[in-house]
Design an enzyme around this catalytic site. Sequence first.
Site, PDB file in Angstrom:
ATOM      1  N   GLU A 238      22.273   9.855-117.918  1.00 54.78           N
ATOM      2  CA  GLU A 238      22.139  10.649-116.690  1.00 54.78           C
ATOM      3  C   GLU A 238      21.860  12.122-117.026  1.00 54.78           C
ATOM      4  O   GLU A 238      22.510  12.704-117.899  1.00 54.78           O
ATOM      5  CB  GLU A 238      23.447  10.535-115.897  1.00 54.78           C
ATOM      6  CG  GLU A 238      23.524  11.376-114.640  1.00 54.78           C
ATOM      7  CD  GLU A 238      24.866  11.243-113.943  1.00 54.78           C
ATOM      8  OE1 GLU A 238      24.971  11.654-112.767  1.00 54.78           O
ATOM      9  OE2 GLU A 238      25.820  10.722-114.563  1.00 54.78           O
TER      10      GLU A 238
ATOM     11  N   LYS B 245      20.008   8.775-107.498  1.00 51.67           N
ATOM     12  CA  LYS B 245      21.419   8.379-107.483  1.00 51.67           C
ATOM     13  C   LYS B 245      21.897   8.273-106.030  1.00 51.67           C
ATOM     14  O   LYS B 245      21.667   9.165-105.216  1.00 51.67           O
ATOM     15  CB  LYS B 245      22.252   9.411-108.247  1.00 51.67           C
ATOM     16  CG  LYS B 245      23.710   9.041-108.446  1.00 51.67           C
ATOM     17  CD  LYS B 245      24.384  10.063-109.353  1.00 51.67           C
ATOM     18  CE  LYS B 245      25.819   9.714-109.672  1.00 51.67           C
ATOM     19  NZ  LYS B 245      26.434  10.684-110.606  1.00 51.67           N
TER      20      LYS B 245
ATOM     21  N   TYR C  16      35.057  14.633-106.536  1.00 51.84           N
ATOM     22  CA  TYR C  16      36.492  14.599-106.792  1.00 51.84           C
ATOM     23  C   TYR C  16      36.706  15.000-108.249  1.00 51.84           C
ATOM     24  O   TYR C  16      35.775  14.998-109.049  1.00 51.84           O
ATOM     25  CB  TYR C  16      37.075  13.202-106.528  1.00 51.84           C
ATOM     26  CG  TYR C  16      36.431  12.085-107.330  1.00 51.84           C
ATOM     27  CD1 TYR C  16      36.861  11.775-108.618  1.00 51.84           C
ATOM     28  CD2 TYR C  16      35.370  11.341-106.804  1.00 51.84           C
ATOM     29  CE1 TYR C  16      36.262  10.766-109.358  1.00 51.84           C
ATOM     30  CE2 TYR C  16      34.767  10.326-107.531  1.00 51.84           C
ATOM     31  CZ  TYR C  16      35.218  10.043-108.804  1.00 51.84           C
ATOM     32  OH  TYR C  16      34.617   9.054-109.531  1.00 51.84           O
TER      33      TYR C  16
ATOM     34  N   CYS D  75      25.350   6.210-113.057  1.00 49.69           N
ATOM     35  CA  CYS D  75      26.789   6.478-113.178  1.00 49.69           C
ATOM     36  C   CYS D  75      27.604   5.940-112.006  1.00 49.69           C
ATOM     37  O   CYS D  75      27.870   4.753-111.910  1.00 49.69           O
ATOM     38  CB  CYS D  75      27.024   7.978-113.382  1.00 49.69           C
ATOM     39  SG  CYS D  75      28.600   8.344-114.212  1.00 49.69           S
TER      40      CYS D  75
ATOM     41  N   LYS E 185      39.864   5.277-120.827  1.00 43.27           N
ATOM     42  CA  LYS E 185      38.851   5.094-119.787  1.00 43.27           C
ATOM     43  C   LYS E 185      37.846   4.010-120.149  1.00 43.27           C
ATOM     44  O   LYS E 185      37.321   3.324-119.268  1.00 43.27           O
ATOM     45  CB  LYS E 185      38.119   6.409-119.533  1.00 43.27           C
ATOM     46  CG  LYS E 185      37.231   6.383-118.300  1.00 43.27           C
ATOM     47  CD  LYS E 185      36.713   7.763-117.957  1.00 43.27           C
ATOM     48  CE  LYS E 185      35.915   7.757-116.669  1.00 43.27           C
ATOM     49  NZ  LYS E 185      35.438   9.117-116.321  1.00 43.27           N
TER      50      LYS E 185
ATOM     51  N   GLY F  44      46.630  31.352-134.733  1.00 40.45           N
ATOM     52  CA  GLY F  44      47.923  31.745-135.249  1.00 40.45           C
ATOM     53  C   GLY F  44      48.704  30.528-135.700  1.00 40.45           C
ATOM     54  O   GLY F  44      48.712  29.493-135.023  1.00 40.45           O
TER      55      GLY F  44
ATOM     56  N   SER G 201      52.397  29.303-136.493  1.00 41.68           N
ATOM     57  CA  SER G 201      53.804  29.661-136.303  1.00 41.68           C
ATOM     58  C   SER G 201      54.743  28.825-137.156  1.00 41.68           C
ATOM     59  O   SER G 201      55.938  29.104-137.215  1.00 41.68           O
ATOM     60  CB  SER G 201      54.169  29.470-134.829  1.00 41.68           C
ATOM     61  OG  SER G 201      54.098  28.095-134.483  1.00 41.68           O
TER      62      SER G 201
ATOM     63  N   GLY H 193      55.040  25.778-136.242  1.00 38.19           N
ATOM     64  CA  GLY H 193      55.407  24.778-135.253  1.00 38.19           C
ATOM     65  C   GLY H 193      54.413  23.641-135.197  1.00 38.19           C
ATOM     66  O   GLY H 193      53.336  23.677-135.801  1.00 38.19           O
TER      67      GLY H 193
END
EC number: 6.3.5.1
Length: 560
Positions: free
Chosen positions: A41, A116, A122, A159, A202, A310, A312, A314
């Site tokens: 598409e 289409k 949405y 689609c 999906k 960055g 950390s 973590g």
Amino acid sequence: MKIAIAQLNPIVGDIEGNAKTILEAAQTAFNQGARLLLTPELSLCGYPPRDLLLNPSFVKSMSIELEKLAQQIPPELAVLVGTVDLNPNAASRGEKPLYNSIAFLEQNQIQQIFHKRLLPTYDVFDEDRYFESGRESHAFKIFPSPQASNFVKVGVTICEDLWNDEEFWGKRNYEASPIEDLAQLEVDFVVNLSASPYSVNKQKLRESMLLHSVTKYKVPIIYNNQVGGNDDLIFDGNSFAYNRQGEICCRAKSFETDLILLDFSEEKQDFLPATIHPLPKTQEEEIFSALVLGLKDYAYKCGFTKVVLGLSGGIDSSLVATIAVKAMGKDNVLGVLMPSPYSSEHSITDAEALVKNLEIKSYQLPIAPAMKVYDQILDPLFAGTQSGIAEENIQSRIRGNLLMAIANKFGYLLLSTGNKSEMAVGYCTLYGDMNGGLAVISDVPKTEVFSICHWLNRHEEIIPHHVLIKPPSAELKPGQLDQDSLPPYEILDDILARMIHHHQSISEIVNTGHDLDTVKKVMKMVMRAEFKRKQAPPGLKITDRAFGTGWRMPIASRWL
């Protein structure tokens, strides 16, 4: 008849470049004996083009390139190209000016244009803003070879045209049913040319949905999907086909460009078995692959070759750094350690261990001197007040300033490292750790971050072991832990999933076993953090409800 399915990765707006890619796919397909080539598409302009469609010169450029393509493609090869078509009745009927279309090219001419019919409006989709719906479903006829006496009749859908079976969904979202109309035309098979964004699991939904249609209408279907990252959206590819018996007879690669060949037997009136690439084995592998592709394409399509972030010590920054290395290469990733007086010794050693495991470049910039200067500057105004969130946020903003300075100085893309759980409740600092050009894991809940990191370590240590076992902390004051301000992440993520993805009310969530006060607190935090999310960098979407273009919540609101 040999059919080539081109799983392409277009760059939005690069009409000439995309046309060149289509032409190259056509040459390859022709050389391999294909009679018909499918492209996704809007393959000519890339999906989603959004408000570029409001520019008449943009639309005109597509028309020009489409005519050139028709002339350049081998005349013996038929090609379906995703493009835009003008609506001649727009002004007189008060309709939208464009159609989302597929052009059928053959014998150096544009033979047919298909429009289409079902326009999604949405989540991230806003096609009704630009396009008019096609009124009918159409097919084209193609002779398998110059010697063939009988033609093959091919139905064309785009689609969303196949996402409206009321038996499968339990409801009908649109009045029209393009697949039902094509079945009545007695087509030999249907092609669906898509730009369907990725979300977790999906592909299983797509395959189940199309299996239902194949079984119901007894018609083979080819699903051809775009691949690649475009802004916040990731397209996973996974193009596939079902034969008349409801068996998958081919599948293209996940998260990669591909061109696969499929034979349609005129004798059997069905597809023959072809290459079937496997899907990712685990959800963690699937998400990691998606994020790698999303970052790689975002950087490439925006003109970046190197990234900075960055570190950390973590788990979030560790995961983002690992994704960056896979996407960009270890020589193109810079990790910056910025310890404060409140940073634990483990934070530094864990970050250094990660740097060693990933073999990336790193630099250490202690922020204590900058913190003292801020204290001195603000002391006359802050005198007599208690130290609190304002001072904690200054630390984060110092780090954000340093990272932005590095990014500006050297032309790097700054990656922010916040996860979805933090973004949801506002456990992040504007102009601090939220700084960046791309929020790589902003749609990945904290519990999923841990799962992916454990998966990464399945064969060898990539994420340092101590990072996986220590309690999460922002380390902006002595002994601080995330759980001082937030529920345990297992509880928080479940509440957030119920609220954000399933739109459950407070009472519905409490009825699942959660504490009432905790649920109220979390919901209020989510609503109050909207102003932060509106100012966050774009984040890669991996779920059906991400804080990106599909999230449209008000900031000034008294709901809850």
